[in-house]
Design an enzyme around this catalytic site. Structure first.
Site, PDB file in Angstrom:
ATOM      1  N   GLU A  59      43.165  45.732  33.917  1.00 17.36           N
ATOM      2  CA  GLU A  59      44.072  46.816  34.270  1.00 17.36           C
ATOM      3  C   GLU A  59      43.692  47.450  35.605  1.00 17.36           C
ATOM      4  O   GLU A  59      44.565  47.855  36.381  1.00 17.36           O
ATOM      5  CB  GLU A  59      44.083  47.873  33.165  1.00 17.36           C
ATOM      6  CG  GLU A  59      44.723  47.431  31.863  1.00 17.36           C
ATOM      7  CD  GLU A  59      43.827  46.540  31.010  1.00 17.36           C
ATOM      8  OE1 GLU A  59      44.307  45.979  30.012  1.00 17.36           O
ATOM      9  OE2 GLU A  59      42.624  46.391  31.342  1.00 17.36           O
ATOM     10  N   GLU A 310      34.255  38.542  41.456  1.00 15.60           N
ATOM     11  CA  GLU A 310      34.128  37.489  42.451  1.00 15.60           C
ATOM     12  C   GLU A 310      34.988  36.267  42.149  1.00 15.60           C
ATOM     13  O   GLU A 310      34.848  35.227  42.793  1.00 15.60           O
ATOM     14  CB  GLU A 310      32.660  37.063  42.572  1.00 15.60           C
ATOM     15  CG  GLU A 310      31.733  38.179  43.031  1.00 15.60           C
ATOM     16  CD  GLU A 310      30.371  37.662  43.460  1.00 15.60           C
ATOM     17  OE1 GLU A 310      30.211  36.443  43.574  1.00 15.60           O
ATOM     18  OE2 GLU A 310      29.484  38.484  43.690  1.00 15.60           O
ATOM     19  N   GLU A 337      45.912  35.213  39.957  1.00 12.39           N
ATOM     20  CA  GLU A 337      44.942  35.015  41.033  1.00 12.39           C
ATOM     21  C   GLU A 337      44.918  33.564  41.514  1.00 12.39           C
ATOM     22  O   GLU A 337      45.019  33.318  42.721  1.00 12.39           O
ATOM     23  CB  GLU A 337      43.557  35.493  40.599  1.00 12.39           C
ATOM     24  CG  GLU A 337      43.452  37.007  40.542  1.00 12.39           C
ATOM     25  CD  GLU A 337      42.034  37.479  40.285  1.00 12.39           C
ATOM     26  OE1 GLU A 337      41.248  36.718  39.694  1.00 12.39           O
ATOM     27  OE2 GLU A 337      41.716  38.615  40.670  1.00 12.39           O
TER      28      GLU A 337
END
Length: 421
Positions: A59, A310, A337
């Site tokens: 979130e 990362e 992503e």
């Protein structure tokens, strides 16, 4: 119903504290700042702040473009970001540093909520995704605080859970100024819980507006040079207990056909980093870790990403991305992503937490669904061997990502209207 709810909250709070203590045995940050969970903290001058609540890492990542838009549009307003988990709190620090004030959201106990609101006195409250806390919502209405649910989503499972106390949830939702739903399906489910049509706007998913660093792909190429630029690489991201063994067995199958293949594995929760590393080593893989070795070498077969925040750079360094939480009934995690970086995406059968985004990738041919854990290795192998298909899937993934952007602008219009009112 509200009396019963409060009784249950007081009854179960000691059990929740015991659970936090138990988790703290493995992840020490759960032992810290526990007073914040009851609304007690040393508050700077936050009167009139803009308050964003994001429960955990996912979130917080979703809220990043919205928080940055708030900073730009209202530079004089203090910003408060609350979370529930230590990993979420750490992610806030990574993304925003000292530019925002961050504490844990208190438990939904009347006295704790009252103490919290008295300390921060927000001008606007923004709840990210699915967090319906009746006492908090009632208190916001009582104090005249506009309340916006942004990036609102409601899975079928969450709908069934909230439906058990429908009358209380319906009254809580009537305290909300507006609900910015991710999709028409989410908006319809909020309607079933009692939200009025006038409260609802479909604004899309904030995660499509997440910033993608211009140099991310270049950094991925640079990283690959350290372990061999031509090596086939796949990543298993945000994995849960019950998935890692399937991933490692899949990698054994891949190595039998492609001996120089590299697996990057990133467990979802930090408290499991050591256990996953131990499992990898016990199966005889040449192993390296982010904390101990920084990057894989030419001889590394499995690299454990035991660090938070990362994933983007390691997605950029991969040929294929498997997104976890989907081989077990967790409901899946963020597939955007890898899509943003033009990487083909694999998911398991359980993706109800991100069903519409996942389906959009599948429909566009940008992703593929793994039918069962036993077939993961074969599916990864097919993609690693088929560069043409990978390129096509990656291009389609990027198209889906780009076509859905713009949610932040739509939510900011609602924010502006609420603040003007």
């Amino acid at each position: 119903m509200r009396l019963l709810y409060n009784f249950a909250m007081y009854l179960f709070t000691p059990l929740v504290m015991l659970r936090l203590m138990a988790r703290g045995m493995r992840y020490g940050d759960y032992h810290l700042r526990w007073r914040e969970r009851f609304g007690t903290f040393a508050s700077p001058r936050l009167n009139g702040c803009l308050w964003v609540h994001a429960v955990s890492v996912g979130e917080v990542n979703a809220a990043e473009p919205l928080v940055k838009a708030l900073m730009e549009a209202y530079p004089q307003a203090p910003l408060l970001v609350t979370t529930v988990t230590p990993t979420g709190s750490e992610r806030v620090r990574q993304l925003f540093g000292d530019s925002v004030y961050s504490v844990y959201l208190p438990y939904d106990l009347p006295f704790a909520v009252k103490r919290f609101l008295r300390s921060v006195r927000p001008r606007l409250a923004i709840i990210v995704e699915t967090e319906i806390w009746p006492n908090l919502y009632f208190a916001c209405r009582r104090h005249g605080i506009p309340l916006l649910i942004a990036n609102a989503r409601l899975s079928e499972r969450s709908l069934r859970g909230y439906a058990r106390m429908r009358s209380l949830v319906r009254k809580a939702l009537r305290c909300v100024s507006h609900i910015a739903a991710q999709s028409r399906t989410d908006a319809a489910r909020y309607r079933l819980l009692g939200a009025e049509p006038s409260q609802l706007t479909v604004c899309g998913n904030l995660k499509f507006d997440m910033p993608v660093p211009c140099d991310a792909l270049a950094e991925g190429i640079s990283m690959r040079a350290t372990w061999g630029a031509g090596r086939p690489v796949w990543i298993a991201a945000s994995t849960h207990e019950g998935e890692e063994l399937a991933v490692l067995q899949a990698h054994l199958e891949v190595l039998r056909r492609v001996p120089d293949a590299l697996l990057l594995i990133a467990p979802r929760h930090p408290e499991r980093f050591r256990a996953v590393e131990a499992s990898v080593r016990s199966l005889g893989f040449q192993t390296a870790t982010r904390s101990g070795d920084r990057l894989p070498s030419a001889h590394t077969q499995c690299f454990v990403i035991d660090a938070m925040g990362e994933l983007l750079r390691f997605f950029a360094a991969s040929d294929v991305a498997f997104v976890g939480g989907s081989l077990v009934p967790i409901g899946g995690h963020n597939v955007l992503e890898p899509a943003a970086l033009g990487k083909p995406v694999l998911v398991g059968p359980f993706t109800h937490n991100f069903e519409e985004i996942t389906q959009a990738l599948l429909d566009a041919g940008a992703g593929a669904r793994v039918a069962a854990a036993e077939s993961l290795g074969e599916d990864v192998l097919h993609l690693l061997r088929d560069e043409k298909r990978r390129d096509h899937m990656g291009k389609e993934a990027r198209k889906v990502f780009d076509s859905e952007r713009g949610s932040v602008q739509r939510v900011m219009k609602l924010v502006d209207n609420l603040l003007q009112e």
